[in-house]
Design an enzyme around this catalytic site. Structure first.
Site, PDB file in Angstrom:
ATOM      1  N   HIS A  42       0.862  -1.124   0.097  1.00  6.65           N
ATOM      2  CA  HIS A  42      -0.137  -0.094   0.054  1.00  6.65           C
ATOM      3  C   HIS A  42       0.917   1.189   0.070  1.00  6.65           C
ATOM      4  O   HIS A  42       1.808   1.229  -0.416  1.00  6.65           O
ATOM      5  CB  HIS A  42      -0.973  -0.071   1.246  1.00  6.65           C
ATOM      6  CG  HIS A  42      -1.731  -1.455   1.274  1.00  6.65           C
ATOM      7  ND1 HIS A  42      -2.765  -1.696   0.336  1.00  6.65           N
ATOM      8  CD2 HIS A  42      -1.459  -2.528   1.834  1.00  6.65           C
ATOM      9  CE1 HIS A  42      -3.198  -2.934   0.783  1.00  6.65           C
ATOM     10  NE2 HIS A  42      -2.387  -3.475   1.675  1.00  6.65           N
ATOM     11  N   GLU A  59      -2.403   0.013   8.140  1.00  9.94           N
ATOM     12  CA  GLU A  59      -1.746  -0.952   7.417  1.00  9.94           C
ATOM     13  C   GLU A  59      -0.298  -0.556   6.529  1.00  9.94           C
ATOM     14  O   GLU A  59       0.782  -0.818   6.716  1.00  9.94           O
ATOM     15  CB  GLU A  59      -2.432  -1.823   6.398  1.00  9.94           C
ATOM     16  CG  GLU A  59      -1.705  -2.927   5.768  1.00  9.94           C
ATOM     17  CD  GLU A  59      -2.413  -4.011   4.824  1.00  9.94           C
ATOM     18  OE1 GLU A  59      -3.719  -3.586   4.599  1.00  9.94           O
ATOM     19  OE2 GLU A  59      -1.938  -4.926   4.469  1.00  9.94           O
ATOM     20  N   HIS A 112       2.512  -7.095   4.366  1.00  9.45           N
ATOM     21  CA  HIS A 112       1.136  -6.678   4.689  1.00  9.45           C
ATOM     22  C   HIS A 112       0.439  -6.913   6.178  1.00  9.45           C
ATOM     23  O   HIS A 112       1.225  -7.757   6.817  1.00  9.45           O
ATOM     24  CB  HIS A 112       0.205  -7.295   3.668  1.00  9.45           C
ATOM     25  CG  HIS A 112       0.490  -6.770   2.398  1.00  9.45           C
ATOM     26  ND1 HIS A 112      -0.507  -5.869   1.639  1.00  9.45           N
ATOM     27  CD2 HIS A 112       1.288  -7.059   1.439  1.00  9.45           C
ATOM     28  CE1 HIS A 112       0.016  -5.512   0.490  1.00  9.45           C
ATOM     29  NE2 HIS A 112       1.276  -6.130   0.342  1.00  9.45           N
ATOM     30  N   GLU A 180       1.645 -11.909   5.683  1.00 11.61           N
ATOM     31  CA  GLU A 180       0.482 -11.233   6.297  1.00 11.61           C
ATOM     32  C   GLU A 180       0.857 -11.442   7.930  1.00 11.61           C
ATOM     33  O   GLU A 180       0.870 -12.226   8.529  1.00 11.61           O
ATOM     34  CB  GLU A 180      -0.837 -11.992   5.939  1.00 11.61           C
ATOM     35  CG  GLU A 180      -1.421 -11.513   4.597  1.00 11.61           C
ATOM     36  CD  GLU A 180      -2.184 -10.163   4.453  1.00 11.61           C
ATOM     37  OE1 GLU A 180      -1.987  -9.517   5.417  1.00 11.61           O
ATOM     38  OE2 GLU A 180      -2.530  -9.881   3.329  1.00 11.61           O
TER      39      GLU A 180
HETATM   40 ZN    ZN Z   1      -2.208  -5.324   2.642  1.00 11.02          ZN
END
Ligand code: ZN
Length: 219
Positions: A42, A59, A112, A180
């Site tokens: 992002h 995030e 992430h 993640e």
């Molecule tokens: Zn993400």
């Protein structure tokens, strides 16, 4: 027994003892280590997910913070690290992949954090590229990083999975994974991820997982 014979026996028995365990830094090989590409997810107008509770971290912010820490650790160990972004800007996915290829990365790690409608979902999971000739390497990299994270942070493991993400699919020959690192939608995970000390441990464990992969990889 003569005194000099006693000395010889003592010396030989000491020499036979198991060698001391050295820290990872002490046994680092002098050979040039490869280039690692870190990709904080992002950025800019693209926030990614956001914690539903204080401190409401975005995030994009934590992904960058974590990746910068991973970079610092890997560089201390002698790696060359290139980052797709080092500040709060959005880089299109295709550009991230082009960047990785231009810099001839040895491995690509996207960072992430997760979100799920089910507030109980928690833990760490890692996706790997599964549509390239190098899937076994990507899978191994995913496993090494996940094992390292779960061992050092005590986070719950959600396993490794094939992932059809642009940054994984299009990276061609480069082993590529997407980490993640925990769920912003889970109270317990969000609390841990708000703690700078936890993020330092998470970053250290990602770096160690990458290093485990590089040191064992026989390509
Ligand atoms: Zn993400």
């Amino acid at each position: 027994m003569r005194w000099w014979l006693v000395l010889i026996v003592l010396f030989t028995s000491c020499a036979r003892q198991k060698p001391e365990r050295f820290s990872r830094e002490a046994i680092r090989r002098p050979k040039a280590l490869p280039i690692i590409i870190l990709d904080p997810g992002h950025g800019g107008a693209n926030d990614g997910t956001k914690m539903a509770m204080a401190p409401y971290i975005k995030e994009k912010t934590l992904a960058l913070d974590t990746a910068l820490k991973v970079r610092d650790i890997l560089e201390q160990w002698g790696y060359k690290v290139r980052m797709t972004r080092t500040r709060d800007v959005f880089i299109p996915l295709a550009e991230r992949v082009t960047f990785a290829k231009q810099h001839r990365g040895y491995a690509f790690i996207s960072i992430h954090f997760n979100h799920a409608p089910n507030k109980n979902a928690n833990g760490v999971e890692i996706f790997y590229s599964h549509k390239s000739n190098f899937t076994p390497s990507s899978k191994k990299l995913a496993k090494d990083v996940l094992d390292s994270i779960c061992k050092r942070t005590q986070a719950a493991s959600r396993g490794i999975h094939p992932g059809d993400y642009h940054v994984l699919r299009e990276n061609g020959a480069m082993p590529a994974i997407l980490v993640e690192g925990g769920f912003f939608s889970n109270v317990s995970d969000a609390k841990k991820l708000s703690n700078p000390q936890y993020i330092r441990t998470l970053a250290y464990s990602i770096a160690q997982g990458i290093d485990d992969f590089v040191q064992q990889d026989c390509r």
